[in-house]
Design an enzyme around this catalytic site. Structure first.
Site, PDB file in Angstrom:
ATOM      1  N   HIS A 222       0.873  -1.190   0.000  1.00  0.00           N
ATOM      2  CA  HIS A 222       0.000   0.000   0.000  1.00  0.00           C
ATOM      3  C   HIS A 222       0.909   1.238   0.000  1.00  0.00           C
ATOM      4  CE1 HIS A 222      -3.420   2.468   0.574  1.00  0.00           C
ATOM      5  NE2 HIS A 222      -3.916   2.015   1.706  1.00  0.00           N
ATOM      6  N   HIS A 261      -1.830  -1.986  -9.616  1.00  0.00           N
ATOM      7  CA  HIS A 261      -2.839  -1.382  -8.758  1.00  0.00           C
ATOM      8  C   HIS A 261      -4.084  -2.256  -8.800  1.00  0.00           C
ATOM      9  CE1 HIS A 261      -5.523   1.600  -7.021  1.00  0.00           C
ATOM     10  NE2 HIS A 261      -4.415   2.168  -6.551  1.00  0.00           N
ATOM     11  N   ASP A 314       3.062   5.962  -6.611  1.00  0.00           N
ATOM     12  CA  ASP A 314       4.267   5.847  -5.797  1.00  0.00           C
ATOM     13  C   ASP A 314       5.529   5.613  -6.616  1.00  0.00           C
ATOM     14  OD1 ASP A 314       3.100   6.309  -3.368  1.00  0.00           O
ATOM     15  OD2 ASP A 314       2.435   4.241  -3.176  1.00  0.00           O
TER      16      ASP A 314
HETATM   17  N1  COA Z   1       5.432  -6.313 -10.623  1.00  0.00           N
HETATM   18  C1  COA Z   1       5.339  -7.477 -11.291  1.00  0.00           C
HETATM   19  N2  COA Z   1       4.208  -8.218 -11.359  1.00  0.00           N
HETATM   20  C2  COA Z   1       3.140  -7.740 -10.722  1.00  0.00           C
HETATM   21  C3  COA Z   1       3.163  -6.524 -10.027  1.00  0.00           C
HETATM   22  C4  COA Z   1       4.366  -5.806  -9.980  1.00  0.00           C
HETATM   23  N3  COA Z   1       4.454  -4.669  -9.307  1.00  0.00           N
HETATM   24  N4  COA Z   1       1.941  -6.296  -9.491  1.00  0.00           N
HETATM   25  C5  COA Z   1       1.177  -7.340  -9.849  1.00  0.00           C
HETATM   26  N5  COA Z   1       1.897  -8.215 -10.586  1.00  0.00           N
HETATM   27  C6  COA Z   1       1.420  -9.478 -11.134  1.00  0.00           C
HETATM   28  C7  COA Z   1       1.354 -10.535 -10.026  1.00  0.00           C
HETATM   29  O1  COA Z   1       2.577 -11.239  -9.912  1.00  0.00           O
HETATM   30  C8  COA Z   1       0.225 -11.411 -10.504  1.00  0.00           C
HETATM   31  O2  COA Z   1       0.729 -12.246 -11.523  1.00  0.00           O
HETATM   32  P1  COA Z   1       0.166 -13.754 -11.684  1.00  0.00           P
HETATM   33  O3  COA Z   1      -1.282 -13.556 -12.048  1.00  0.00           O
HETATM   34  O4  COA Z   1       1.005 -14.311 -12.767  1.00  0.00           O
HETATM   35  O5  COA Z   1       0.350 -14.398 -10.349  1.00  0.00           O
HETATM   36  C9  COA Z   1      -0.730 -10.413 -11.172  1.00  0.00           C
HETATM   37  O6  COA Z   1       0.076  -9.298 -11.538  1.00  0.00           O
HETATM   38  C10 COA Z   1      -1.837  -9.949 -10.270  1.00  0.00           C
HETATM   39  O7  COA Z   1      -1.273  -9.540  -9.025  1.00  0.00           O
HETATM   40  P2  COA Z   1      -2.122  -9.406  -7.694  1.00  0.00           P
HETATM   41  O8  COA Z   1      -1.218  -9.255  -6.515  1.00  0.00           O
HETATM   42  O9  COA Z   1      -3.128 -10.503  -7.652  1.00  0.00           O
HETATM   43  O10 COA Z   1      -2.890  -8.064  -7.993  1.00  0.00           O
HETATM   44  P3  COA Z   1      -3.497  -7.122  -6.925  1.00  0.00           P
HETATM   45  O11 COA Z   1      -4.513  -6.327  -7.630  1.00  0.00           O
HETATM   46  O12 COA Z   1      -3.947  -7.884  -5.731  1.00  0.00           O
HETATM   47  O13 COA Z   1      -2.237  -6.268  -6.492  1.00  0.00           O
HETATM   48  C11 COA Z   1      -0.800  -4.595  -5.801  1.00  0.00           C
HETATM   49  C12 COA Z   1      -2.145  -4.904  -6.451  1.00  0.00           C
HETATM   50  C13 COA Z   1      -0.648  -3.070  -5.712  1.00  0.00           C
HETATM   51  C14 COA Z   1      -0.744  -5.181  -4.390  1.00  0.00           C
HETATM   52  C15 COA Z   1       0.346  -5.183  -6.651  1.00  0.00           C
HETATM   53  O14 COA Z   1       0.274  -4.701  -7.969  1.00  0.00           O
HETATM   54  C16 COA Z   1       1.714  -4.938  -6.044  1.00  0.00           C
HETATM   55  O15 COA Z   1       2.153  -5.700  -5.181  1.00  0.00           O
HETATM   56  N6  COA Z   1       2.418  -3.863  -6.520  1.00  0.00           N
HETATM   57  C17 COA Z   1       3.697  -3.499  -5.992  1.00  0.00           C
HETATM   58  C18 COA Z   1       3.517  -2.668  -4.732  1.00  0.00           C
HETATM   59  C19 COA Z   1       2.989  -1.288  -5.007  1.00  0.00           C
HETATM   60  O16 COA Z   1       3.461  -0.576  -5.874  1.00  0.00           O
HETATM   61  N7  COA Z   1       2.007  -0.863  -4.206  1.00  0.00           N
HETATM   62  C20 COA Z   1       1.443   0.493  -4.262  1.00  0.00           C
HETATM   63  C21 COA Z   1       0.037   0.491  -4.716  1.00  0.00           C
HETATM   64  S1  COA Z   1      -0.553   2.159  -4.912  1.00  0.00           S
END
Ligand code: COA
Length: 378
Positions: A222, A261, A314
């Site tokens: 987050h 996101h 971010d």
């Molecule tokens: N880099 C690489 N791959 C990513 C990714 C990233 N930053 N974010 C998501 N993915 C991939 C996951 O590995 C997953 O792949 P898979 O389907 O092959 O397993 C797919 O995308 C879906 O990811 P998931 O975690 O289920 O999506 P989500 O909607 O729950 O996640 C976040 C959203 C923000 C938690 C996630 O994108 C993340 O961890 N981002 C990095 C942290 C970040 O920048 N957070 C700030 C948010 S404002």
């Protein structure tokens, strides 16, 4: 029986209530606060105006804004006991200090036990005004310096930088900080707003709800991403390393911080505002390399856009803070300072039409086991 239950893990795609505070359309990258575009607000409004808009539901006229701004400025001090607490826990992470200090401030708030909408709004304004004083007092104490008293001649963003560095920022730096606060002020039912609403739904008070929000925001999935992005950029070190570094992370199944996101699947509309600022600031400070490193990372990530993984707000924020000489460990606290109005308005909405937030869990463990007295267990 269990086959009839549809699990919504992570509450993905679930609407939990109605709101008038912000609108997000992740499919087209659109964000509105109270109906106004984030593009207009971040480019044309002040932070104080945006906070007023969120809390009161309309843009203020000149007099309303002046009164509100004066009220915010008058509420920035924190009791000496809170500074004492900060001194005692100065070695903790700034978000832990902010969470603890906000919690302790409840003891000094005359409205703490009054959950009426008027009182909650008053408390939200006070916490919005006080959060930068907490964060900067801690940053300075940790550095062996004394806290700087708030300056009521400066607006929220300029005063934050003044209290942090002990000198007035340039108007360009203050405006950048202000834009960042506006971009972070509110964002639908993200994890920290949800946490704040869960606390409010039990008719707990605003301080407790904001403490829940701060604790939830802290995680790298987050609010922690800006700090992680800057660590990544520092780790990469040179533009020429960026491509291999990014590919190595992706090939080992890791995630690139600042990408992806839950809601935005084309573009985080907040990101381009900071991207442009980050590039301009890097040039101005004679340090274009951080922007170039991140741009290279973004280039390698381009194919992921088709899977809905794009740069989020971010991704650029961390580098912008770094270029302003802001210490890495307070990046998330900056997010939290900007978000207090958003948490407050959502808590007010929750109170106004409350329902206890209490979903279900699908049990998958064993059933009806026989209790064996401890002496008879193997
Ligand atoms: N880099 C690489 N791959 C990513 C990714 C990233 N930053 N974010 C998501 N993915 C991939 C996951 O590995 C997953 O792949 P898979 O389907 O092959 O397993 C797919 O995308 C879906 O990811 P998931 O975690 O289920 O999506 P989500 O909607 O729950 O996640 C976040 C959203 C923000 C938690 C996630 O994108 C993340 O961890 N981002 C990095 C942290 C970040 O920048 N957070 C700030 C948010 S404002």
């Amino acid at each position: 029986m269990t086959t009839e239950i549809e699990l919504k893990r992570g509450l993905q795609g679930v609407y939990i209530d109605r709101t008038q505070s912000s609108f997000i359309d992740g499919a087209i990258g659109k964000l509105l606060y109270r109906g106004y575009s984030i593009h207009d607000l971040s480019e044309k409004a002040t932070f104080e105006e945006t906070v007023y808009l969120l809390l009161y539901g309309k843009l203020p006229n000149r007099k309303e804004l002046n009164d509100f701004d004066a009220h915010l400025r008058a509420n920035r001090s924190i009791p000496p006991e809170i500074v004492q607490i900060i001194r005692l826990i100065k070695d903790a992470h700034p978000m832990d200090v902010l969470r603890t200090a906000v919690s302790a401030l409840a003891a000094y708030d005359p409205d703490v036990a009054d959950n009426s909408l008027e009182s909650t709004l008053r408390k939200g304004v006070r916490l919005t005004a006080q959060a930068p004083t907490i964060v900067t007092a801690h940053a300075r104490i940790k550095d062996g310096k004394e806290p700087v008293e708030p300056d009521s001649n400066l607006n929220q963003a300029a005063n934050f930088l003044y209290m942090l560095f002990g000198k007035e920022p340039t108007s360009a730096e203050a405006r950048l900080m202000e834009k960042d606060f506006i971009l972070h002020a509110e964002h639908g039912i993200n994890a920290s707003a949800f946490a704040a609403r869960v606390a409010a739904s039990t008719i707990s008070d605003l301080h407790s709800a904001i403490v829940s929000g701060i604790g939830t925001l802290k995680g790298p999935a987050h609010g922690g991403a800006a700090e992680e992005v800057m660590k990544m950029a520092l780790d990469i070190g040179e533009e020429s390393n960026a491509e291999q570094y990014t590919r190595d992370i992706l090939e080992s199944g890791g995630r690139i911080m600042g990408f992806g996101h839950r809601v935005y699947k084309v573009e985080d509309p907040r990101a381009p505002h900071l991207q442009a600022e980050c590039e301009a600031l890097g040039e101005q400070k004679g340090q274009p390399k951080w922007f170039r490193i991140l741009s290279k990372v973004a280039e390698v990530m381009e194919p992921y856009a088709s899977r809905g993984i794009c740069p989020n707000v971010d991704f650029w924020a961390g580098t912008m803070y770094h270029l302003m000489d802001i210490p890495k460990d307070i990046f998330i606290s900056i997010f939290a300072m900007g978000r207090i109005p958003g948490w407050t308005v959502q808590v007010m909405e929750q109170y106004a039409n409350n329902i206890l937030l209490r979903p279900l869990l699908l049990y998958e463990g064993p059933m009806d086991l026989e209790y064996v007295p401890i002496d008879q267990r193997e």
